[in-house]
Design an enzyme around this catalytic site. Structure first.
Site, PDB file in Angstrom:
ATOM      1  N   GLU A 253      51.816  68.592  72.565  1.00 38.97           N
ATOM      2  CA  GLU A 253      50.890  69.494  71.890  1.00 38.97           C
ATOM      3  C   GLU A 253      51.521  70.873  71.654  1.00 38.97           C
ATOM      4  O   GLU A 253      52.066  71.483  72.581  1.00 38.97           O
ATOM      5  CB  GLU A 253      49.600  69.611  72.717  1.00 38.97           C
ATOM      6  CG  GLU A 253      48.550  70.558  72.162  1.00 38.97           C
ATOM      7  CD  GLU A 253      48.111  70.209  70.751  1.00 38.97           C
ATOM      8  OE1 GLU A 253      47.873  69.029  70.471  1.00 38.97           O
ATOM      9  OE2 GLU A 253      48.009  71.130  69.917  1.00 38.97           O
ATOM     10  N   THR A 295      47.288  67.879  64.726  1.00 37.95           N
ATOM     11  CA  THR A 295      47.802  66.742  65.510  1.00 37.95           C
ATOM     12  C   THR A 295      47.711  65.444  64.716  1.00 37.95           C
ATOM     13  O   THR A 295      48.631  64.625  64.743  1.00 37.95           O
ATOM     14  CB  THR A 295      46.990  66.556  66.808  1.00 37.95           C
ATOM     15  OG1 THR A 295      46.879  67.801  67.455  1.00 37.95           O
ATOM     16  CG2 THR A 295      47.648  65.570  67.742  1.00 37.95           C
ATOM     17  N   HIS A 410      47.275  73.364  74.422  1.00 34.92           N
ATOM     18  CA  HIS A 410      46.479  73.602  73.204  1.00 34.92           C
ATOM     19  C   HIS A 410      45.872  74.999  73.266  1.00 34.92           C
ATOM     20  O   HIS A 410      45.451  75.443  74.321  1.00 34.92           O
ATOM     21  CB  HIS A 410      45.371  72.547  73.101  1.00 34.92           C
ATOM     22  CG  HIS A 410      44.739  72.485  71.745  1.00 34.92           C
ATOM     23  ND1 HIS A 410      43.884  73.459  71.280  1.00 34.92           N
ATOM     24  CD2 HIS A 410      44.864  71.573  70.757  1.00 34.92           C
ATOM     25  CE1 HIS A 410      43.509  73.148  70.056  1.00 34.92           C
ATOM     26  NE2 HIS A 410      44.089  72.008  69.715  1.00 34.92           N
ATOM     27  N   ASP A 469      54.087  68.440  67.960  1.00 34.54           N
ATOM     28  CA  ASP A 469      53.232  68.060  66.826  1.00 34.54           C
ATOM     29  C   ASP A 469      53.123  69.116  65.726  1.00 34.54           C
ATOM     30  O   ASP A 469      53.111  68.801  64.550  1.00 34.54           O
ATOM     31  CB  ASP A 469      51.848  67.558  67.297  1.00 34.54           C
ATOM     32  CG  ASP A 469      51.005  68.602  68.003  1.00 34.54           C
ATOM     33  OD1 ASP A 469      51.527  69.690  68.330  1.00 34.54           O
ATOM     34  OD2 ASP A 469      49.808  68.324  68.245  1.00 34.54           O
ATOM     35  N   HIS A 470      53.028  70.388  66.122  1.00 33.80           N
ATOM     36  CA  HIS A 470      52.884  71.466  65.125  1.00 33.80           C
ATOM     37  C   HIS A 470      53.042  72.783  65.856  1.00 33.80           C
ATOM     38  O   HIS A 470      53.212  72.791  67.074  1.00 33.80           O
ATOM     39  CB  HIS A 470      51.514  71.400  64.430  1.00 33.80           C
ATOM     40  CG  HIS A 470      50.377  71.268  65.399  1.00 33.80           C
ATOM     41  ND1 HIS A 470      49.906  72.338  66.129  1.00 33.80           N
ATOM     42  CD2 HIS A 470      49.656  70.189  65.808  1.00 33.80           C
ATOM     43  CE1 HIS A 470      48.930  71.922  66.921  1.00 33.80           C
ATOM     44  NE2 HIS A 470      48.767  70.618  66.765  1.00 33.80           N
TER      45      HIS A 470
HETATM   46  C1  GP9 Z   1      42.495  66.711  69.851  1.00 35.36           C
HETATM   47  C2  GP9 Z   1      43.913  67.082  69.992  1.00 35.36           C
HETATM   48  C3  GP9 Z   1      44.184  68.467  69.465  1.00 35.36           C
HETATM   49  O1  GP9 Z   1      42.213  65.419  70.217  1.00 35.36           O
HETATM   50  O2  GP9 Z   1      44.724  66.137  69.432  1.00 35.36           O
HETATM   51  O3  GP9 Z   1      44.089  68.523  68.106  1.00 35.36           O
HETATM   52  P1  GP9 Z   1      44.666  69.750  67.247  1.00 35.36           P
HETATM   53  O4  GP9 Z   1      43.616  70.828  67.259  1.00 35.36           O
HETATM   54  O5  GP9 Z   1      45.938  70.206  67.874  1.00 35.36           O
HETATM   55  O6  GP9 Z   1      44.883  69.188  65.917  1.00 35.36           O
HETATM   56 MN    MN Z   2      47.891  69.424  68.252  1.00 31.79          MN
END
Ligand code: GP9
Ligand code: MN
Length: 634
Positions: A253, A295, A410, A469-470
């Site tokens: 994340e 994500t 996150h 992921d980002h």
């Molecule tokens: C939610 C998690 C976070 O299930 O994958 O999502 P994001 O806000 O990073 O897209």
């Molecule tokens: Mn994410």
């Protein structure tokens, strides 16, 4: 005052119906739907959300020539049935209805049995207001004729629309980009009310159905010739290097590359990943290519090697499409495929997208023990998540392809004191300091995960693929990023370089090496299939196998920016990567056309659902979907 009173008198019956339905909707939301209410504003939104839609919908009765009161009862009954259907569906699936679901036969079968099991006598209470309305209507026949003048009607609809606008404004401030990102059904229902949510869902559905219907299969061959022209020679050293092994994919994340190898008060931020980079194939120039779907967009890029959309989350808007995703390909090659993520299953519409991508099983929050002690920020802490996931992984038939999605790092990066393993980075920007802490925590969780895999005997026969992921740190925090990186400022050039996310392919027994070629998340699928030694019968992808040499690599970001070996193009300016200075536009021009073409081709595939025309892609998706949902509801 008098005209107002007379309008009110005419509307009396309709307003009574609206009031009853409104109260009923709120009570149902409180009793049957398990919304997480975090503050007073959310409670108010939950209460007022349905009101404007009820007024607008029941208001349709005013447009009939006669017998308007009857129409009020009919419309109120329709909304009650919508409520009823959602109560039943939620009771079984923990989710709200969507239009595609209504047309899935498999779900309907499940629904019928759930209707039977949920039919408690108290469910008749749901229809109590309708009975009351019928009673009132019969007693006062003719009195509530609802004969409004044109002006009165206009005022009525204007007031209801105004109410909706206020509701939406508050919802948007509570949850920015609520509609454009449309990330979670529960969030939508909570913020705009169940009925508006259904109207919105219908809008999304009709838009994509129209685009799909108008799509032309012949367009696919043009795209296929383009992707074929871009194909590179496979590197024979790595082809099949991990043949037959399990695949353990980890979505890290919000992890950006700039933190790797860095310190805070001389303590390393990512001690484990620094080491990991030395014994893995580490792609140090991998860029994230996500859009608003965050994500979920990263998952889409990685599994389909197509680009996500420039607005919204493709997981939400095109979950019913045909794809040739990695899990599906691997399933055809004897793999069992699963996702593990300790969050609500409807988030990013994952419960509907995963079967389309070819997943057999989704382990979500209900499969984990989540307590206040084991949670922080968005939910289960990564260490606990990995620990509990081992058991699930052990239960899978081998070889398996398992994707684990972490959560602790996150935004807003919250961690209890005992999990803060890094000295605090002294800055007034709390978000940045906290980010460093949660990154450090995730790094530690990854370390113990690898140890646990070894203990469970799952390490040696697997290939471990980790990706960021980002971004986690947005442009709002660039001032502190600049001072941390000892730069005078973050210019557009630096901002683009900050979009790099780490990517590791770890094959036990391989020494690995750093690969510096420009890469993107879109390249993960062909790279992975290559090391697994799989050449799919039918496939289409925009990425390239990163183990093969490519003379003119090009990585395109979702906003049209791109990076080549020599140049970087962003916000209309072409930069030389070596000097970091703008150069003449002509240097980037040949790539610009290719970048645009690639995004446009990918969009065309998604909007037109073109992969349904791909020869050899006649996979039994529907069957997979049925099996997936059966497993899901156990
Ligand atoms: C939610 C998690 C976070 O299930 O994958 O999502 P994001 O806000 O990073 O897209
Ligand atoms: Mn994410």
């Amino acid at each position: 005052m008098a005209p107002l009173l007379s309008t009110f008198r005419k509307l009396r019956f309709l307003l009574l119906a609206a009031l009853l339905l409104w109260v009923k909707t709120y009570i149902i939301c409180k009793i049957f739907f398990r919304f997480k209410i975090e503050n007073g504003t959310q409670e108010l939104l939950l209460l007022f959300g349905p009101l404007s839609s009820i007024l607008l919908f029941l208001g349709l009765a005013l447009l009939w020539r006669s017998a308007r009161a009857q129409w009020v009862i009919i419309l109120s009954s329709i909304l009650t049935l919508v409520l009823f259907a959602n109560v039943i569906f939620y009771g079984f699936f923990d989710d709200f209805l969507t239009i595609p679901v209504l047309f899935q036969k498999s779900n309907m079968g499940d629904l019928m049995s759930s209707i039977r099991s949920l039919l408690h006598p108290y469910i008749v209470l749901l229809f109590l207001d309708i009975v009351l309305l019928l009673f009132v209507w019969r007693r006062r026949k003719g009195e509530d004729s609802l004969l409004l003048s044109g002006g009165e009607k206009a005022c009525y609809f204007l007031a209801a629309a105004l109410l909706f606008a206020v509701n939406l404004a508050i919802a948007e401030s509570e949850r920015p980009q609520l509609l454009t990102r449309s990330f979670d059904r529960e969030m939508l229902v909570k913020n705009i009310g169940l009925f508006h949510y259904h109207a919105y869902d219908a809008l999304l559905q009709s838009r994509s159905s129209a685009q799909r219907a108008l799509a032309d299969g012949s367009k696919l061959s043009e795209i296929q010739s383009y992707t074929a022209s871009r194909r590179v020679q496979p590197d024979t050293n790595m082809f099949g290097a991990a043949r037959g092994r399990n695949v353990i994919l980890v979505s890290m994340e919000s992890l950006q590359s700039f933190v790797l190898g860095k310190t805070v008060q001389e303590e390393p931020v990512t001690p484990f990943l620094n080491q990991w980079a030395k014994n893995s194939y580490y792609f140090s120039n991998m860029y994230q290519q996500t859009g608003q779907g965050k994500t979920s967009d990263a998952e889409f890029l990685i599994e389909t090697s197509l680009y996500p959309l420039d607005r919204g989350s493709v997981f939400f808007t095109h979950a019913g499409n045909e794809y040739v995703a990695a899990p599906e390909i691997l399933q055809r090659h004897g793999y069992y495929t699963a996702v593990l993520h300790a969050n609500q299953k409807s988030f990013w519409n994952r419960d509907y997208m995963y079967p389309s991508l070819g997943f057999n099983r989704y382990f979500h929050d209900a499969d984990y023990q989540i307590t206040p002690e084991t949670s922080a920020g968005w939910g289960l802490k990564d260490r606990e998540f990995f620990q509990q996931s081992i058991r699930h992984l052990q239960s899978l038939p081998q070889p398996f392809y398992a994707k684990l999605i972490t959560l602790s790092n996150h935004f807003p990066f919250e961690l209890p004191k005992q999990d803060q393993l890094l000295p605090e980075y002294a800055s007034t920007d709390r978000i940045f300091s906290r980010y460093m802490q949660t990154v450090r925590y995730m790094d530690e969780a990854l370390r113990s995960f690898v140890e646990e895999l070894k203990d469970a005997g799952l390490y040696e026969n697997s290939v471990l693929v980790f990706y960021g992921d980002h971004y986690g740190i947005s442009a709002n925090h660039y001032q502190v990023v600049a001072s941390y990186l000892q730069k005078p400022e973050i210019r557009p050039f630096d901002a683009l370089q900050l979009q790099r996310v780490p990517f590791f392919v770890h094959i036990p027994g391989h020494k690995g090496k750093e690969v510096t070629a420009v890469a993107g998340q879109v390249d993960v699928k062909p790279t992975l299939l290559h090391v697994l030694g799989i050449v799919p019968k039918a496939d289409l992808h925009f990425g390239r196998n990163l183990f093969a040499k490519e003379e003119k690599p090009l990585t395109v970001l979702r906003d049209g920016s791109f990076i080549t070996s020599q140049y970087l193009y962003t916000a209309g300016t072409c930069y030389d990567k070596r000097t970091e200075q703008p150069v003449r536009h002509a240097a980037c021009r040949p790539y610009l056309a290719r970048a645009k073409k690639e995004l446009a081709y990918s969009d065309r595939i998604v909007y037109g659902d073109l992969l349904r025309f791909l020869a050899g892609n006649e996979w039994k998706r529907k069957e997979n979907q049925t099996q997936f949902h059966e497993r899901r509801v156990k």
